[in-house]
Scaffold this active site. Structure first.
Site, mmCIF file in Angstrom:
data_model
loop_
_atom_site.group_PDB
_atom_site.id
_atom_site.type_symbol
_atom_site.label_atom_id
_atom_site.label_comp_id
_atom_site.label_asym_id
_atom_site.label_seq_id
_atom_site.Cartn_x
_atom_site.Cartn_y
_atom_site.Cartn_z
ATOM 1 N N LYS A 60 -9.129 -7.386 -22.458
ATOM 2 C CA LYS A 60 -8.013 -7.136 -23.367
ATOM 3 C C LYS A 60 -7.079 -8.338 -23.443
ATOM 4 O O LYS A 60 -6.635 -8.736 -24.529
ATOM 5 C CB LYS A 60 -7.234 -5.889 -22.929
ATOM 6 C CG LYS A 60 -7.944 -4.571 -23.222
ATOM 7 C CD LYS A 60 -7.132 -3.406 -22.705
ATOM 8 C CE LYS A 60 -7.776 -2.077 -23.072
ATOM 9 N NZ LYS A 60 -7.751 -1.843 -24.541
ATOM 10 N N SER A 89 -7.121 -3.934 3.605
ATOM 11 C CA SER A 89 -5.895 -3.673 2.835
ATOM 12 C C SER A 89 -5.736 -2.187 2.538
ATOM 13 O O SER A 89 -4.629 -1.644 2.592
ATOM 14 C CB SER A 89 -5.926 -4.461 1.522
ATOM 15 O OG SER A 89 -5.879 -5.841 1.761
ATOM 16 N N LYS A 93 -2.703 0.327 3.857
ATOM 17 C CA LYS A 93 -1.929 1.153 2.928
ATOM 18 C C LYS A 93 -2.004 2.629 3.332
ATOM 19 O O LYS A 93 -1.013 3.356 3.244
ATOM 20 C CB LYS A 93 -2.468 0.977 1.511
ATOM 21 C CG LYS A 93 -1.488 1.402 0.422
ATOM 22 C CD LYS A 93 -1.001 0.201 -0.340
ATOM 23 C CE LYS A 93 0.021 0.555 -1.381
ATOM 24 N NZ LYS A 93 0.398 -0.583 -2.215
ATOM 25 N N ARG A 95 -2.368 3.746 6.326
ATOM 26 C CA ARG A 95 -1.526 3.874 7.524
ATOM 27 C C ARG A 95 -0.048 3.897 7.139
ATOM 28 O O ARG A 95 0.728 4.728 7.620
ATOM 29 C CB ARG A 95 -1.812 2.711 8.467
ATOM 30 C CG ARG A 95 -1.077 2.788 9.784
ATOM 31 C CD ARG A 95 -1.325 1.535 10.592
ATOM 32 N NE ARG A 95 -2.727 1.269 10.750
ATOM 33 C CZ ARG A 95 -3.329 0.144 10.343
ATOM 34 N NH1 ARG A 95 -2.636 -0.788 9.736
ATOM 35 N NH2 ARG A 95 -4.617 -0.034 10.542
ATOM 36 N N GLU A 179 -3.174 -2.188 -11.333
ATOM 37 C CA GLU A 179 -1.881 -2.869 -11.280
ATOM 38 C C GLU A 179 -1.999 -4.193 -12.034
ATOM 39 O O GLU A 179 -2.908 -4.983 -11.765
ATOM 40 C CB GLU A 179 -1.447 -3.144 -9.849
ATOM 41 C CG GLU A 179 -0.087 -3.846 -9.789
ATOM 42 C CD GLU A 179 0.306 -4.289 -8.392
ATOM 43 O OE1 GLU A 179 1.404 -3.924 -7.946
ATOM 44 O OE2 GLU A 179 -0.491 -4.999 -7.754
ATOM 45 N N HIS A 195 3.594 -15.934 0.509
ATOM 46 C CA HIS A 195 2.591 -15.054 1.113
ATOM 47 C C HIS A 195 1.912 -15.736 2.308
ATOM 48 O O HIS A 195 1.721 -15.128 3.360
ATOM 49 C CB HIS A 195 1.543 -14.675 0.071
ATOM 50 C CG HIS A 195 0.469 -13.772 0.588
ATOM 51 N ND1 HIS A 195 0.654 -12.415 0.760
ATOM 52 C CD2 HIS A 195 -0.802 -14.031 0.989
ATOM 53 C CE1 HIS A 195 -0.453 -11.884 1.255
ATOM 54 N NE2 HIS A 195 -1.354 -12.839 1.391
#
Length: 246
Positions: A60, A89, A93, A95, A179, A195
């Site tokens: 898109k 990961s 998340k 947890r 996301e 990061h």
């Protein structure tokens, strides 16, 4: 002597707490892996849905970029990055959010397993492109967070959208969460550096605090650079329009 005993007691408590955390993480990881082994085919299928959704979203944006190029003689997109969350990961998340250990719970509660990052030339391009994307009738907006207008305390800036996009399967269609992050080149460079530094565990506390202050100052400078470049672009466009009118 008492001071020394207090220090040792505090250190012992920290060690015990760390042990408990490591054991809990290990058990959760084993539980997660056990769940995956029992549901390997359904889990692989779920991950394939996210991969398909990422491809749909990426296509898109490539189409939009091509349209902007042909109609307005500009390419607002500098690059597109995609990713599917790793097992680690997803476990972190689960947890952090205390999510039940099931595929249904993971799908319903973790909205950013599939991710698409769109790197734009200028801040205005971000909002223009996001509006064009959200106008498409098969895109459902679930959540919007504007960290450009309202940066995080760390200085992080980005526009985040959680959307649902349909993927068309053999016998039906399925709505999948993705996301979508929009950043300028400057925002993306800063976020990438922040990061990397955030996960360096061997930095002393005082240096970590100083580093955070430096990053916050860099974020402000990055925002100023984006605004200046936007102003230059607007001036060039304005001059070009006046030249065409004359």
């Amino acid at each position: 002597m008492k001071y020394f005993e207090e220090i040792m007691s505090e250190r012992k408590n920290r060690i015990e707490a760390r042990k408990d955390e490591l054991i809990r993480r290990s058990l959760l990881s084993e539980e997660f892996l056990e769940m995956i082994q029992k549901n390997k085919r359904p889990f692989d299928l779920l991950m394939s849905y996210y991969q398909c959704a990422v491809m749909e979203i990426e296509t898109k944006f490539r189409v939009l970029n091509q349209e902007y190029s042909l109609e307005y003689d500009k390419n607002p997109i500098e690059g597109i990055k995609t990713r599917i969350k790793s097992y680690d990961s997803i476990v972190r998340k689960i947890r952090r959010k205390n999510i039940p250990m099931s595929l249904t719970a993971i799908e319903e509660n973790i909205k950013d397993i599939a991710g698409v990052r769109v790197i734009c030339s200028f801040p205005e391009d971000i909002y223009e492109l996001a509006d064009s994307f959200l106008r498409q009738d098969d895109i459902v907006l679930i959540e919007k967070k504007d960290y450009i207008e309202n940066p995080k305390p760390s200085g992080y800036r980005s526009l985040h959208l959680i959307v649902q996009v349909p993927i068309f399967l053999q016998k039906n269609k399925k709505m999948v969460n993705v996301e979508v992050q929009f950043r300028t080149i400057a925002m993306d460079f800063w976020a990438s550096l922040e990061h990397k530094l955030r996960y360096k565990k061997d930095i002393p506390a005082d240096q970590a605090q100083q580093l955070q202050e430096e990053l916050l100052a860099c974020a402000a400078q990055s925002a100023q650079l984006d605004n200046r470049m936007q102003e230059i672009r607007n001036q060039l466009v304005s001059r070009a329009d006046k030249g065409n009118q004359s």
